[in-house]
Structures are given as structure tokens and as C-alpha cells.
Design a protein around this motif. Structure first.
Motif, mmCIF file in Angstrom:
data_model
loop_
_atom_site.group_PDB
_atom_site.id
_atom_site.type_symbol
_atom_site.label_atom_id
_atom_site.label_comp_id
_atom_site.label_asym_id
_atom_site.label_seq_id
_atom_site.Cartn_x
_atom_site.Cartn_y
_atom_site.Cartn_z
ATOM 1 N N UNK A 60 1.143 -1.434 0.126
ATOM 2 C CA UNK A 60 0.179 -0.200 0.101
ATOM 3 C C UNK A 60 0.759 1.187 0.025
ATOM 4 N N UNK A 61 1.942 1.253 0.958
ATOM 5 C CA UNK A 61 2.738 2.422 1.059
ATOM 6 C C UNK A 61 3.618 2.765 -0.524
ATOM 7 N N UNK A 62 4.106 1.504 -1.220
ATOM 8 C CA UNK A 62 4.571 1.898 -2.341
ATOM 9 C C UNK A 62 3.594 2.245 -3.309
ATOM 10 N N UNK A 63 2.459 1.754 -3.563
ATOM 11 C CA UNK A 63 1.411 2.351 -4.359
ATOM 12 C C UNK A 63 1.029 3.608 -4.019
ATOM 13 N N UNK A 64 0.757 3.968 -3.082
ATOM 14 C CA UNK A 64 0.515 5.436 -2.728
ATOM 15 C C UNK A 64 1.510 6.304 -3.067
ATOM 16 N N UNK A 65 2.788 6.128 -2.918
ATOM 17 C CA UNK A 65 3.917 6.827 -3.319
ATOM 18 C C UNK A 65 4.225 6.759 -4.851
ATOM 19 N N UNK A 66 3.705 5.586 -5.460
ATOM 20 C CA UNK A 66 4.002 5.579 -7.003
ATOM 21 C C UNK A 66 2.798 6.345 -7.891
ATOM 22 N N UNK A 67 1.977 6.640 -6.792
ATOM 23 C CA UNK A 67 0.631 7.340 -7.500
ATOM 24 C C UNK A 67 -0.685 6.709 -8.376
ATOM 25 N N UNK A 68 -0.732 5.472 -7.979
ATOM 26 C CA UNK A 68 -1.747 4.731 -8.457
ATOM 27 C C UNK A 68 -2.973 5.226 -8.447
ATOM 28 N N UNK A 93 -6.460 -1.602 7.042
ATOM 29 C CA UNK A 93 -5.493 -0.274 7.525
ATOM 30 C C UNK A 93 -5.055 0.323 6.321
ATOM 31 N N UNK A 94 -4.480 -0.447 5.492
ATOM 32 C CA UNK A 94 -3.627 0.155 4.049
ATOM 33 C C UNK A 94 -4.642 0.875 3.279
ATOM 34 N N UNK A 95 -5.949 0.136 3.232
ATOM 35 C CA UNK A 95 -6.810 0.761 2.465
ATOM 36 C C UNK A 95 -7.419 2.051 2.891
ATOM 37 N N UNK A 96 -7.562 2.209 4.096
ATOM 38 C CA UNK A 96 -7.930 3.584 4.878
ATOM 39 C C UNK A 96 -7.048 4.823 4.225
ATOM 40 N N UNK A 97 -5.654 4.430 4.265
ATOM 41 C CA UNK A 97 -4.562 5.496 3.866
ATOM 42 C C UNK A 97 -4.744 5.663 2.448
ATOM 43 N N UNK A 98 -4.951 4.511 1.716
ATOM 44 C CA UNK A 98 -5.078 4.748 0.247
ATOM 45 C C UNK A 98 -6.416 5.659 -0.260
ATOM 46 N N UNK A 99 -7.415 5.259 0.555
ATOM 47 C CA UNK A 99 -8.582 6.076 0.073
ATOM 48 C C UNK A 99 -8.547 7.465 0.365
#
Length: 554
Positions: A60-68, A93-99
Motif C-alpha cells: 500500500x505504501x509503495x502504491x500510494x508513493x507511485x501515484x496509482x 489499515x492500508x486501504x484507509x490511507x489509500x482512500x
């Protein structure tokens, strides 16, 4: 779950003349063929296959950083579920931060259906996907020695079995049928060699079929007919061994033929592909069902998409692979269908939040076949599908592109939900990554601005609130259309919404009363808003509980 299969379902390119061993021929493509893929490995072949929360959180962290723009997760765990703030649920947990950063997270509902309360990935910020069949089937003719032909279901494309002997193993003693149970077949190789075997099973899972096929093959048999509760998810048996599934009625008729003939015979023909009428999609047998076991007022699943016998590119390591392709079934296969749709919606409406995209899908979904017939849900018995089976319904991409109105939410709404759930401030602050303090007066979970309304324990009149945002023509008038659940009175104020250039959001209240003072199961209806062009339909589920199994503040 094969990563290549789900990735190509979400974003695979157009490829002509593709089939699986000759079945399902045509042009294949993913949901969003021009989307770019970023793939993050979180599962490993240890202890039978494990996906750790630490790996998922890192992804999740990497995907957020990559701008998906969209995250597609064909991953689940098991019942009982972890709470929304438990770090062992890396997806919640991860999806909360992505959303929170505008990334829609699409997850499978799991494959533990048709039992109720088995749906997973239940956090309200996740878009949770159930699986359906589609208007395609693989009928397989079974011709008996008396020239009667029945249609089973199979993926049989190997050497056709001409007329051969047909046997049903019967035990001596008080229970003659004991020897004919598929998962525990007891075979006499002398009687079975060169013949087709009929067996019966009450197991829904594929294990009974594969187990029986191996036993029959080892005994020298040349084919297998399995009578079982019908479900449309199919796989070929190893080595193109013919294993054809029928329901109990057809299985019983074949058994009666065997018992009434001295030399029963059968011919197993190749499976065929039929598409379109008269086939209707159904919620898949295996698709996990609601209500949500953490918070029943939060409807799950949200939406449904095809997840049965899905043809897509796959890895050479896939044991079902044929020329680079395979057919698989599961909510893992339904999830990337919705992820592809979300990518297209995001391209059309880059300013829409994940909640807005979910709303567009839920409120425009198909609850009926285009012919007007309602959608069924596989199970024992098969029944009409309700919101706990398919959420809003089967995803309707073109409808979602122009939904009319949206039920939008942001991080503040999700914190509202976390507070309602009774999680303490410290735990919520850990999840959100910022100091959070819940209000002293606990809000109602019924006021979370979902595109659905679910009342799990109605005792007295309740009033809940919703806010809709106009996503259509600036000057629009919407009128309420209520289909109340049985024995329920529903009223809406205001029942007419007037939008303009100045008024883009409007609050309304829904008051719900029961006409009966008895405990019931859930009854279903809907609340819709229409301007004559759009029909913005929210599923409405209500259960009256005058005697509560637990304390509730609702």
C-alpha cells in the motif's frame, strides 16, 4: 488466485481468436485495456500460501508513493474478522490511507458462500465485490443407451467417450448408497474398468469431483458423472478426464435407468459453448454473503461482477493453463472486472472520490436482467437475490458513468464510522495517523452517508440522514420513489430535490416505521431518486427486532 489472470482481467489488451481448449471462443480483453499496471507481490508460497499484513502494508505504501489511481486486491482471510483498527487486517489499515489519498480500493467479498455473514473486506471505505455467473454455459450431452439425452455441465474437450458401460457402485447391507458417495467412492476395479461411473455428493466444493475422478481413473474407469447441488463454477479434470456435473434430479433419472437395465450404457459428448438467451446471470454459489459480521448496518458486498469461468491470460505455472490462458472462478476474478470499470470511471471523472465512484456503481447497478427477469442467487435452494447477495446489483459501467446523483464521503465520514463503532481515540488515531477525538455524543451508524440503507434492528420509528451531490445537469429536479420492504412504512423529507448552479448538495431524511411488533428476518425494498432520465436507486434492508439478542443504541 493467479496474479496474471487477475491483472489481464483488469487491463489486458485486445487479443482475437482466444479460447480455453476450444471453449468460450472469441476476442478477449481486460476491463480497461489502455490502463497501465503496477503489480506488488504480497503473497508467498509458504505454509500453503500466505499473504502477511506487513507485506500488504508495504505494498500500500509503495502504491500510494507511485501515484496509482486504483488498487485491486483479490485477497481475503477468514471468519472471524479482525476489527477495522486491528493492524493484523493489513487490507483495512492500508486501504484507509489509500482512500484518504483518493485511491479507490477494490476487494473480493471472499468465497465462503452461500452461508450468511461470510462477507470479508467489510470496511466502508473499501469497494467489496461479489461474484456472478454470466450468460455463457458449457452444456455437455450425456446420452443413455435408451437414446435419452441429458445436458450436464463440464469443460470436457478430450477424447469423446462412445457408448460404454455405466455403473453406480452399490454397497451390500442396510445402506446401498454408501459406496456411491463421490468423496468416498468404494470401487471394484473389475466392475469399473472401461466404464463410466455415476456418483452423488452433497459437497458443494470441487474437492468431491476431483477426488472421485482420481479414484475412477485409478480403477480403470473412462468417465465420471457427478450428481450434486448445481453450481456453475467448472474446472476440467486432470488429463482431460471426462467429469460431467448434473443436478440431483438428472442424477436420479440416470440412476433409475441403471437400476432398470441389465447392461446400461452411456455416451459422453464434448462440451459446447452457448452464449446469450436463454441464460440469465446469477450470484455465484461460492460468493460470500452479508450481512456484514462487524457492522450489519454497513451493507456488504457493495457490487457484483462476473466471477465464474472467467477466461484470461495466466502464468505457465498455472496447472489449468492452456496456450497461455485459463478459466478460473472466484470473487478474485470478479474483483478485477470492477477495478477495470473504476479505472474507466476515474478517467471520465478524475475529480470523483472513491466514495463517489462506489455510489455511482451501487445506485446504477442491474438488479434485473435486461429482459426484466429478476436475478437469482445460487444456493440450496436457489432464491431471488437480495442486497446481502449482490449489494446494489451487477455492475453497470455505462450507467455508472452518468449516475445523476452521488452519495459522497471523505475521511471525516469514515472517522464518524470508527467513532460509532466504539473504537477508542488512541486506536483511531493510530489508524488515521493523526490525533483524533470522537464527539462526546455518539453519532448514529445509520447516518454514515452510504448509497444504501440497512436497518438491522428496528424497534421504533427511526430517522436517518443522507446527503446527495448533483453530478448531472445543474438545474435538475429529482423526486423520491419508494419501494418499502414488507410491513415497513418509509417516508422521505423533502421528497423533491431542487438543484441549481448555487445548490449542488442537498440533505434529506428518511423515517422508517414498522407496522408490526414482531421479530422478523430482513425484508428488502429501495429508495430511488429520479429526474425522468436517471434512476438513482439505493437498496433498503430492514429487520425488526423487538426482542434483541444484544444491547443496541439504535
Amino acid at each position: 488466485m493467479d496474479m496474471g489472470h487477475t491483472a489481464s482481467t483488469a487491463a489486458g489488451a485486445f487479443i482475437r481468436n482466444v479460447s480455453y481448449k476450444g471453449l468460450g471462443p472469441g476476442t478477449i480483453r481486460g476491463g480497461a485495456p489502455r490502463a497501465r499496471l503496477a503489480i506488488y507481490k504480497v503473497c508467498w508460497n509458504v505454509f500453503g500460501g500466505q499473504c502477511s499484513s506487513a507485506d500488504m502494508l508495504k505494498a500500500f505504501d509503495e502504491a500510494i508513493y507511485d501515484g496509482v489511481d486504483v488498487l485491486s486486491l483479490s485477497i481475503g482471510s477468514s471468519i472471524p474478522l479482525f476489527s477495522d483498527i486491528d493492524e493484523r487486517d493489513g487490507i483495512a489499515t492500508g486501504s484507509f490511507h489509500a482512500v484518504a489519498r483518493g485511491i479507490t480500493v477494490v476487494c473480493g467479498a471472499a468465497n465462503d458462500g452461500p452461508s450468511a455473514q461470510t462477507v470479508q473486506n467489510t470496511a466502508p471505505w473499501i469497494l467489496t465485490v461479489a461474484a456472478s455467473t454470466m450468460d455463457r454455459a458449457f452444456p455437455t450431452p450425456i446420452t443413455l443407451g435408451n437414446n435419452k439425452t441429458f445436458l450436464g455441465q463440464a469443460m470436457f474437450t478430450g477424447k469423446e467417450i462412445g457408448f460404454r458401460g455405466l455403473v453406480y457402485p452399490e454397497a451390500s447391507g442396510l445402506d446401498p448408497n454408501a459406496a456411491g458417495v463421490c468423496q468416498s467412492l468404494s470401487l471394484n476395479a473389475t466392475l469399473v474398468a472401461g466404464k463410466v461411473v455415476l456418483c452423488f455428493t452433497s459437497m458443494a466444493r470441487r474437492a468431491a469431483v476431483t477426488s472421485a475422478a482420481e479414484v475412477v481413473k485409478a480403477a480403470g474407469g473412462v468417465g465420471l458423472i457427478v450428481a450434486k447441488n448445481p453450481s456453475d463454477a467448472l474446472y476440467p479434470c486432470s488429463g482431460d478426464f471426462p467429469c460431467v456435473e448434473v443436478d440431483y434430479e438428472i442424477g436420479t433419472r440416470i440412476l433409475f435407468y441403471i437400476r432398470s437395465n441389465r447392461s446400461p450404457a452411456v455416451k459422453l459428448s464434448h462440451s459446447k459453448t452457448i452464449v446469450g438467451n436463454p441464460l440469465l446471470p446469477k450470484v455465484a454459489y461460492f460468493s460470500s454473503r452479508g450481512p456484514n459480521s462487524i457492522a450489519p448496518a454497513i451493507l456488504k458486498p457493495d457490487i457484483t461482477a462476473p466471477g465464474v469461468n472467467i477466461l484470461a491470460a495466466t502464468s505457465p505455472l498455472d496447472r489449468f493453463e492452456d496456450n497461455g490462458y485459463a478459466m478460473h472462478s472466484g470473487t478474485s476474478m470478479a474483483t478485477p472486472h470492477v477495478s477495470g470499470i473504476v479505472a474507466l470511471l476515474k478517467a471520465l471523472h478524475p475529480d470523483w472520490s472513491p466514495a463517489a465512484i462506489k455510489s455511482a456503481l451501487v445506485t446504477t447497478a442491474w438488479r434485473n436482467h435486461p429482459s426484466g427477469y429478476p436475478i437469482f442467487a445460487e444456493g440450496s435452494p436457489q432464491k431471488l437475490a437480495n442486497p446481502f447477495d449482490f449489494g446494489g446489483g451487477i455492475a453497470n459501467p455505462n450507467g455508472a458513468a452518468d449516475p445523476g446523483l452521488l452519495y459522497d464521503m471523505d475521511t471525516a465520514d469514515y472517522i464518524h464510522y470508527l467513532c460509532v463503532m466504539g473504537y477508542n481515540n488512541a486506536a483511531i488515531s493510530r489508524l488515521t495517523g493523526q490525533p483524533t477525538e470522537c464527539p462526546s455524543k455518539e453519532p448514529s451508524i445509520l447516518d454514515v452517508n452510504l448509497p444504501s440503507l440497512t436497518i438491522p434492528n428496528l424497534r421504533k420509528s427511526i430517522t436517518l440522514t443522507r446527503t446527495v451531490t448533483n453530478a448531472g445537469a445543474p438545474n435538475s429536479i429529482y423526486r423520491a420513489v419508494i419501494e418499502p420492504p414488507f410491513g415497513i412504512i418509509v417516508s422521505v423529507k423533502p421528497d423533491v430535490l431542487l438543484f441549481s448552479n448555487q445548490t449542488k448538495k442537498i440533505n434529506f431524511t428518511v423515517t422508517i416505521n414498522a407496522t408490526h411488533q414482531v421479530n422478523t428476518g430482513y425484508y428488502f425494498g429501495s429508495l430511488s431518486w429520479t429526474d425522468g432520465i436517471h434512476m438513482v436507486k439505493s437498496p433498503l434492508s430492514v429487520r425488526t427486532e423487538m426482542l434483541q439478542p444484544y444491547a443496541s443504541d439504535n
